[in-house]
Design a protein around this motif. Structure first.
Motif, mmCIF file in Angstrom:
data_model
loop_
_atom_site.group_PDB
_atom_site.id
_atom_site.type_symbol
_atom_site.label_atom_id
_atom_site.label_comp_id
_atom_site.label_asym_id
_atom_site.label_seq_id
_atom_site.Cartn_x
_atom_site.Cartn_y
_atom_site.Cartn_z
ATOM 1 N N MET A 1 87.856 54.886 -100.184
ATOM 2 C CA MET A 1 88.137 55.951 -101.152
ATOM 3 C C MET A 1 86.829 56.522 -101.706
ATOM 4 S SD MET A 1 91.300 56.704 -102.116
ATOM 5 C CE MET A 1 92.964 56.095 -101.980
ATOM 6 N N ASN B 1 101.210 53.510 -97.089
ATOM 7 C CA ASN B 1 99.864 53.247 -96.561
ATOM 8 C C ASN B 1 99.963 52.845 -95.091
ATOM 9 O OD1 ASN B 1 99.907 53.160 -99.363
ATOM 10 N ND2 ASN B 1 98.143 51.810 -99.491
ATOM 11 N N CYS C 1 87.314 50.215 -103.607
ATOM 12 C CA CYS C 1 87.731 50.654 -102.270
ATOM 13 C C CYS C 1 86.619 51.555 -101.733
ATOM 14 C CB CYS C 1 89.056 51.410 -102.315
ATOM 15 S SG CYS C 1 89.526 51.996 -100.668
ATOM 16 N N CYS D 1 95.391 44.598 -98.114
ATOM 17 C CA CYS D 1 94.390 45.477 -98.717
ATOM 18 C C CYS D 1 93.249 44.593 -99.212
ATOM 19 C CB CYS D 1 95.013 46.248 -99.875
ATOM 20 S SG CYS D 1 93.766 46.954 -100.977
ATOM 21 N N TYR D 2 92.048 44.824 -98.696
ATOM 22 C CA TYR D 2 90.914 43.958 -99.086
ATOM 23 C C TYR D 2 90.529 44.131 -100.547
ATOM 24 C CZ TYR D 2 87.860 48.068 -98.789
ATOM 25 O OH TYR D 2 87.283 49.291 -99.001
ATOM 26 N N VAL D 3 90.884 45.269 -101.129
ATOM 27 C CA VAL D 3 90.541 45.521 -102.536
ATOM 28 C C VAL D 3 91.405 44.652 -103.455
ATOM 29 C CG1 VAL D 3 90.471 47.287 -104.349
ATOM 30 C CG2 VAL D 3 89.894 47.889 -101.982
ATOM 31 N N HIS D 4 92.687 44.561 -103.134
ATOM 32 C CA HIS D 4 93.610 43.844 -104.024
ATOM 33 C C HIS D 4 93.715 42.351 -103.715
ATOM 34 C CE1 HIS D 4 94.855 48.037 -104.882
ATOM 35 N NE2 HIS D 4 94.911 47.525 -106.100
ATOM 36 N N TYR E 1 92.036 56.530 -107.238
ATOM 37 C CA TYR E 1 90.912 55.656 -106.878
ATOM 38 C C TYR E 1 89.650 56.439 -106.522
ATOM 39 C CZ TYR E 1 94.513 51.980 -106.208
ATOM 40 O OH TYR E 1 95.545 51.089 -106.360
ATOM 41 N N CYS F 1 92.188 54.191 -94.578
ATOM 42 C CA CYS F 1 92.596 52.946 -95.234
ATOM 43 C C CYS F 1 92.678 51.870 -94.147
ATOM 44 C CB CYS F 1 93.957 53.126 -95.888
ATOM 45 S SG CYS F 1 94.731 51.565 -96.347
ATOM 46 N N PRO F 2 91.871 50.818 -94.219
ATOM 47 C CA PRO F 2 91.927 49.788 -93.168
ATOM 48 C C PRO F 2 93.322 49.183 -93.010
ATOM 49 C CG PRO F 2 90.055 49.416 -94.620
ATOM 50 C CD PRO F 2 90.856 50.523 -95.232
ATOM 51 N N MET F 3 94.035 49.004 -94.129
ATOM 52 C CA MET F 3 95.359 48.389 -94.015
ATOM 53 C C MET F 3 96.307 49.258 -93.179
ATOM 54 S SD MET F 3 97.898 46.869 -96.868
ATOM 55 C CE MET F 3 98.209 48.361 -97.774
ATOM 56 N N GLU G 1 99.932 44.692 -104.424
ATOM 57 C CA GLU G 1 99.215 44.374 -103.177
ATOM 58 C C GLU G 1 98.373 43.105 -103.342
ATOM 59 O OE1 GLU G 1 96.892 47.767 -101.979
ATOM 60 O OE2 GLU G 1 98.637 49.069 -101.930
ATOM 61 N N VAL H 1 92.414 59.022 -98.779
ATOM 62 C CA VAL H 1 92.188 58.502 -97.426
ATOM 63 C C VAL H 1 93.158 59.179 -96.448
ATOM 64 C CG1 VAL H 1 91.068 56.311 -98.000
ATOM 65 C CG2 VAL H 1 93.564 56.464 -98.034
HETATM 66 S S1 SF4 Z 1 92.713 50.410 -102.060
HETATM 67 FE FE1 SF4 Z 1 93.423 49.172 -100.330
HETATM 68 S S2 SF4 Z 1 95.360 50.112 -99.682
HETATM 69 FE FE2 SF4 Z 1 94.273 51.615 -100.998
HETATM 70 S S3 SF4 Z 1 93.106 52.884 -99.546
HETATM 71 FE FE3 SF4 Z 1 91.724 51.232 -100.214
HETATM 72 S S4 SF4 Z 1 92.002 49.627 -98.641
HETATM 73 FE FE4 SF4 Z 1 93.729 51.038 -98.430
#
Ligand code: SF4
Length: 356
Positions: free
Chosen positions: A311, A135, A308, A220-223, A40, A102-104, A248, A76
């Protein structure tokens, strides 16, 4: 980036100057440094990676690096922590942007996990086995390691769930609700046997009595940004397209896709697809964009542009900052884990590596 004077210098450098300076620093450091880059990461960073991969591939790689004294991890924080746990004692792990988190991974802390563990252990006569997604923080991995559990990644979650069910009767899975739910559903566990533990509003344990697996309410806010409507839209626009999403994503998106696959699984699916294939992907945009560039004979499109930002924090100036530091004998942005935490977290990671 803590060194303000250096930051000013790097931000004034052109892209060409940055590329040249990083190449020179790498050349001068030779085999004493290995750069790992997660899929990523931005192209400007990944171009310098000695190895790129997903979490599982990179943690395996970190454990196998022999020669390098320094491992520069472009990703991350939990990834760099894992490398620090698995590498040799004399090796040093460096993260170009130490603030990239990583927020998660921070949606499950040990105190909250302890409460869930105690209440759920008291609820069932059978054995509870904790599994945490890679994660997660090193502290949470250690929590799991101490209680006989293991780590998993999106590439091996179902194997680790099967492993856990050989050891016990119930699973507490942290911190991703969606990976946990999608994995359990794919294994044939019915919805009624999958419970959710919200650490902000813990449920009454009795409400989870029928559950075989309890998943933590993290995401995960991205997925989770991908929607079932986007899958429908791609099907309308590109009949016959192969739609692949990361597990995710929410279950409604996974249900509509042709395939739910880990990051490495997505890369392999694109590689295997025939010439001319149209592949729509629900995962982090930098990877999708790179797959587009690397497979010009196929049409690779994102379900939508989901980035992300954590990332993406790592840029060329940050990489140069840590590499130039090493050239000058200064080790910057070291990631370390205290020995006690590392010992238990390593156990949870080793259980995963043995089981997968
Ligand atoms: S893509 Fe989602 S799970 Fe992966 S580092 Fe970013 S926020 Fe965390």
């Amino acid at each position: 980036m803590r060194d303000v004077a250096l930051l000013a210098r790097y931000t004034q450098m052109s892209e060409t100057e940055l590329v040249t300076a990083i190449q020179q620093a790498k050349q001068s450091l030779g085999r004493s440094v290995t750069i790992l880059g997660h899929h990523y990461q931005r192209d400007e960073v990944i171009q310098f990676a000695d190895y790129r991969g997903d979490s599982l591939e990179l943690l395996r790689r970190a454990a196998q690096i022999e020669e390098a004294r320094y491992i520069v991890f472009c990703g991350v924080h939990f990834m760099a922590e894992t490398a620090a746990i698995l590498c040799k004692p004399e090796q040093v792990v460096i993260q170009p942007v130490i603030e990239a988190m990583c927020p998660m991974a921070h949606m499950a802390n040990v105190a909250d996990a302890e409460r869930a563990w105690e209440e759920l252990s008291a609820l069932w006569p059978g054995k509870l086995v904790p599994i945490t997604y890679q994660n997660s923080t090193a502290a949470l991995k250690a929590f799991v390691g101490r209680r006989g559990g293991a780590v998993c990644t999106s590439a091996n979650a179902s194997k680790l769930f099967k492993w856990a069910f050989q050891k016990g009767d119930h699973i507490l899975f942290t911190p991703d609700e969606h990976l946990g739910t999608n994995t359990a559903l794919a294994m044939g566990i019915p919805s009624e046997e999958i419970g959710i533990w919200d650490p902000l509003h813990p449920p009454k344990p009795e409400s989870l009595a029928r559950c075989r697996i309890v998943v933590w309410k993290g995401f995960c806010y991205v997925h989770t940004a991908f929607t079932p409507e986007e899958v429908d839209e791609v099907r309308r626009k590109y009949p016959g397209a192969l739609i692949i999403v990361h597990p995710e994503c929410v279950r409604e998106v996974v249900a509509k896709a042709d395939l739910a696959a880990s990051t490495s699984g997505i890369v392999q699916a694109v590689e295997r697809a025939p010439k001319g294939a149209v592949i729509a992907i629900g995962t982090e945009w930098h990877l999708v964009h790179r797959l587009q560039q690397e497979h010009p004979d196929k049409t690779v499109i994102p379900l939508h542009h989901s980035v992300c930002v954590n990332m993406a924090m790592t840029r060329m100036p940050h990489l140069l900052y840590v590499l130039e530091g090493l050239v000058q004998g200064e080790v910057r942005n070291v990631v370390s884990v205290d020995p006690e935490t590392a010992q238990w977290a390593r156990l949870a990671l080793e259980r995963m590596l043995e089981a997968s």
